[in-house]
Every structure is written in structure tokens, then in C-alpha cells.
Design a protein around this motif. Sequence first.
Motif, short mmCIF file in Angstrom:
data_model
loop_
_atom_site.label_atom_id
_atom_site.label_comp_id
_atom_site.label_asym_id
_atom_site.label_seq_id
_atom_site.Cartn_x
_atom_site.Cartn_y
_atom_site.Cartn_z
N CYS A 96 64.96 16.24 21.64
CA CYS A 96 65.36 17.09 20.51
C CYS A 96 65.72 18.41 20.92
N GLY A 97 65.54 18.70 22.21
CA GLY A 97 66.09 20.07 22.50
C GLY A 97 64.79 21.06 22.64
N LYS A 98 63.71 20.71 22.84
CA LYS A 98 62.66 21.77 23.30
C LYS A 98 62.85 22.45 24.49
N VAL B 69 60.90 21.54 16.55
CA VAL B 69 62.40 21.36 16.93
C VAL B 69 62.96 20.09 16.47
N THR B 70 64.00 19.93 15.58
CA THR B 70 64.37 18.84 15.09
C THR B 70 65.74 18.55 15.42
N MET B 71 66.04 17.24 15.30
CA MET B 71 67.81 16.99 15.48
C MET B 71 67.84 15.99 14.36
N SER C 123 70.36 20.98 17.48
CA SER C 123 68.88 21.20 17.40
C SER C 123 68.54 22.23 16.36
N ARG C 124 67.57 22.26 15.34
CA ARG C 124 67.41 23.13 14.29
C ARG C 124 65.75 23.25 14.71
N SER D 24 72.16 22.24 22.96
CA SER D 24 72.14 21.54 21.34
C SER D 24 72.21 22.84 20.18
#
Length: 732
Positions: free
Chosen positions: A35-37, A708-710, A716-717, A13
Motif C-alpha cells: 500500500c506504500g508504507k 496507509v490505504t490504496m 496511496s492515501r 504512490s
Amino acid sequence: MQLKHIKLSGFKSFVDPTKISFPTNMVGVVGPNGCGKSNVIDAIRWVLGELSAKNLRGESMVDVIFNGSEKRKASGQCSIELLFDNSSAKIGGEYASYNEVSIKRVMTRDAQSDYFINNAKCRRKDVQDIFLGTGLGPSSYAIIEQGMVSKLVSAKPDELRTHIEEAAGVSKYRERRRETESRIKRTKENLSRVKDIRDEIGRLIKRLENQAKAAEKYKKLNDEKSQIELDTAILFSLEAKNNRDDLQKKLDSLNRDLKIKNAESETIQSQIDQFRTENESVLTEYESAQKNFYSIGAEIAKREANLQNINKTENETKFKLEKTKENLEKAKETEKNFDELSPSEQAIHILNEIIATLKKYSIQNDSILDKANKLKVLLAEILNIASAQSKTLTEEYQSRQEDLSKEIFEAEKLKSSIEEEMQTYVEESSQAESVLISLRQKQSKFNEDLRSLENNKSIVELDSRSISEKITNIRLDLKTYEINLENSNKKIKAAGIDIEKIDFTKYEDLSISELEDKLADIEAKIIRLGAINLAAPEEIEEESKRKEELDKQYDDLIEALDKLNGAIKKIDNETKTIFKDSFDAVNIKLKEVFPKLFGGGLAELNLTDDDPLHAGVILMARPPGKKNSSISQLSGGEKALTALALVFAIFDLNPAPFCLLDEVDAPLDDLNTLRFINMVEEMSKTVQFIFITHNKVSMERSDYLMGVTMQEAGVSRMVSVDVNQALELAES
């Protein structure tokens, strides 16, 4: 050694180039589910050489490349780079002098991976060799993912042993042992090949020795053969000198006979040429007479053909005349019958009677009477026309008869003329034939005389050819004697003998036939020897040297094999010692850490065998107040704490550069979480911890938080917060 940051691009991501920094020893990674952690931990595992797509939560390795979203296209490749602080020189070898070491892996859609160390391309093995014995090797205990807690405590004895070995640094010895075993295997293969070659060369030397004996016999027989050939050459030289003069005399005599026969043949040929010249006028006259005879015959044939045509035409005319006469008679008969009462006249007579009857009985019917009169008139006209036609046809037949008779007369006249001409030509043909017969007789006499001359010439030519063949054979014999004499003289000279000084009296009792018989006997013996290898002695010497070299190689390989086996024993002894010491140290630390996490209880490690080199490891844990017989009877939280106790015990033995924990506190209650985080905080003085968590207690105790946000679906950011700075700002 500390992980400073990670650079991700196109990995799962993290599609955009992203840099994740880890400035402290307690970094928490937080964010909502999905969220991709966990992709951060997957990225670290992947760059360290992971080849199992299953361990990376995928079906194939290509699944780690960003596969696209609603707003973004799929990436063509992905890359991960880890940057380590190596100021402590924990990464040794050629990289010990570097303060920072970067590890990078790049993969494209065709599943081809490239590895880089400090931007220099390398192999996967090179990357893994760097981390052997650091806790980040293939059997890493420093990366604890979701689900691995329960796997760790319920691992098989052999699997649990690998974690202890990794902590003890035995994995390096294991790798060295595998390499040594591989070298032993190759050495044994080389030893086997060298032995096979030695055996083959030994057999070859035996064969060469037999061939050398045969070569020695061959040389002895060949020397005898050479002596006999020399004696034969001397005898033949003597005989050839005597026979050469006789052959030359015969050759001179035959040459004289050949000249005589050639002169005789030329004389006969001149007679034939003169005879043919004289006969040319007869041939010309014969050709002229023959041409005249054929010309007269052609004229006769032409007139015979004309006569046949005239006869054919005359016969056809006569036939036509007979037909004309018959038709004339028929016409006359027809004309004569018209004078008698014809049906038409009878019809007119009947009409007259009808008209008379009508008048007699005064029948007043003008219509019938008029029609009867008209019919009478028409019949009368028809009768007149038929009579006229009959007279015209008769006249025509008479005229035709006269014409045909005239044609027959003309044909008879022409026949008489042609027959007179034919008589004249027949007489001329008879005269021409007489002339032709006379000329044929002359030509026949000429041909007979010519054949006689040509037969005489052929006989002379046969005699010439016979003499020529004899001359050729004698020349061949003479040439053969000369060649053999020359060859004999060469052999004599090659033997170092002066021809002029040969005492031929020694060879008076020898004959060429006897020498040839001896030579044939020796050649038969040579043939029975079969194929001869004259180079066998040299080959024996060469192969013996080769065998000596192989013997030396064989001894060297045996020595190398002994050294390798000794190295294996040394490695095994060192491994056994190091493993046993490490096992005891971990066991002691486990017994110390476990009660801290559980507030009491007991945990220990046991070996499955008395041999520390091959024995498996069993983990036994009894929380306070419980007497469970196996780990499987513990609850999820208890299993998690037990696994963490083991990990912390291992870390105390050989701290890895960092420890990754993925939601390992999820099954823990607040009290146990507090115990866990206290332990982490205590160990963070020497070990860098990066943990993914949803637990508020863990978040509060971390020094640095990575969020980690989405915000964009599938992308992911990262958002980072320095907790200590945030607290200082809040207090101020």
C-alpha cells in the motif's frame, strides 16, 4: 529536535499532495502489503540527499516520480518537504535561531534536483552539513529499513565503524579532515606551481644578467660608433660644401647645351612639317592614279571573265551541234530502212499467204479468216505511224542543228567585240601604270628625304636625352650632397657642436674611407653580439621584485601547509579521543541493553586494531545458553534483536532527532516483540520513533497510528488515529 510532519506530492504512490503529521514520540504506520508504507521512509531518505536509486528501491532516480496508473497520468515532478521542530536549537549554525526548519527537495523528469532550506535554494551539501553528527548524516543509524537489520549485524568492520562515528559526532571531524586534506592538496599544488615559477624566474634572471653584460658592451660600441659617425659627418660636411659648387657649375653648363639641342630639334621638326605639307598634293595625285589603275584592272578582269564564260558556252554549243549532227544521220538512216521490207511488212506478207492458203483449199473457217484480216489491218496502221514518226524526228534534228550554228555565230561575234574592248582597256591600263610608276618615284624620293630629316631629329633628341640624364644624375648627386650635408649638420648640432666654431684643421689627417672602415669594424662587432636586450637591467630589477614576492608566497604556503598538517594532527587526536570514548560508551550500553532484549546473554564491540583512529569495529553477540563463534550463526530473530540492541545503544550515546524502523519486528515472536516495544517505549521519552509494523503488539503500544490505504490502484492515501483519544472515547 522532532519531525513534525512530511508533505509529499508526486512521490512514488503518493501522487496527490499529502501531509503526514507525527504529533507524538511513538507513531506507528500500518497498512496492507504493497500500500506504500515504506515509501514514507524512502521519502525521508530521499529528501535528506540520497543519490542511490538502489537504496530507494528503483533503477534510476526518475523512478521516484509517480509513473501513472490506469486512471491517472504520470506526474512531471515530485517534491518532499520535512518540517522539524528546532526549539531545542539542535540544528545549529545560522539556523539555531529558527524554531522550525524545513528541508525540501524537488525533482523533474530530467533528473534535475533542487534543494531548499526554509524555502531558500541551497546545495545538497548544505542539507547534509545540517545533519552531520545528528545521526541523520550519510551514514545514518536512525533509519533502519527492511533488510538493514541483517546488514547491520553482518556489516564489515569499516562499515560498522561509520555508524559509531556518526553517533560520536566524528563525522563532522571526518568532513573537516577531508576539507583540510583537500586544502593541503591545493596548497601543495600551489606550492609546486610557485616553486616552478621561482625556478623559472631564477633561470630568467641569469639569462637577463648575461643580456645585461651584452647590453653594456653594446652601449660602449655604440658610443664609439656615434663618435665615428660624428667625425664622418664633420668631414662630409666639409667635403660637401666644396663639391656642391662644382656640381652646380656642371649643371648650368648642361642646361645651356640642352636648350641648344632642343632648339635644333624644333627647327628640324618645322622642316619636316613643311615638307609633309608640300607633299600632300603628290599623295592626292598618287591616290587618284592608283584608284584609276585599279578601276581599269577591274574592267579588264570583268571582260576576261565574260570571255571565259563565252568560250565555255561556245564549246558546249559545238559539242551539242556534233551530237545533233550524229542524231540527224541516224534518223535519216532509219527513214531510209523503212523503204525496205520490215518485220511488220513480213508479218503482213505471211498473213496474206495464210489467207490465200485458206481460200485456195477452200477451208471454211470464218473466225480464223476474220482475225487474220483484222491483224493485217492493225499491222498496216502501226507501220504507217512509225514511218510518220521517223520523218518528224529528222525534221527536228535539222532545226536544232540550225539553231546551234546560229548560237555559235553570235558567240564568235560577241567575242570579237569583247576582245576589241579589252584591247582599249589594256592600253589605258598601260598609261595609268606609267603615271603610277612616276608618282611612286616621286613618293619614294619624298620618303627618303623625310627619313633623312627624321634621322637627324632622332640624333638630336638622343643627344638631348643624354644631356637630360646627365642633368638628372647631377641633380641627384647635388640633392644627395645637400641631404647628406643637412643630415651631417643635424648630427653635428645634435652633438651640441656649433658648425661655425669647428676647427677643421683637426680633421686634416682623417679621411672618410678610414672612418668608414672603423665604422664597419664596430658594426661587425655589434652584429656578433646578436640580439641585444637594452631593457635587461630594468627587467632584472622587475623580475627580482617578482621573485621576492614569490619567495614570500612560498614561505607563506610552507607555513600554511605546516598549519594544515597541524590541524590534521589535532583533528586526528580529537577524533581518536572522541571515538574511543564513544566506542566505550556504546559498548557499555550494548552490554546493558542486550541482556534486557534477550533475557540474558552477552554482546560487546571490539576493535580490529590497537589504533582507534583507523581500526574497524567487530560486533560479538552470544544469546543466553549459546556459545556461537560468529553473528552469522544466529537466527533471523536473534540477528534482529542484536541489531536493535546496537541501535538502542548508539541512540543512548547520541539520540538522533527521530528513528525510523521499517518492519524490524517482523522476525520476532510475541515475547521478543514485547521486549522490543518496551525498550522503544522507554527510549521514546527522549527519541521520536516512527515504526512501520504488522505486529498487533506494536500497534497496541503506539500512541498514534497512521494508516496507509490504496483504495485506488497505485495511489496511496493516509488515515490517522490518535490511540490515546480513541481509548478515552472507548472508556467513556
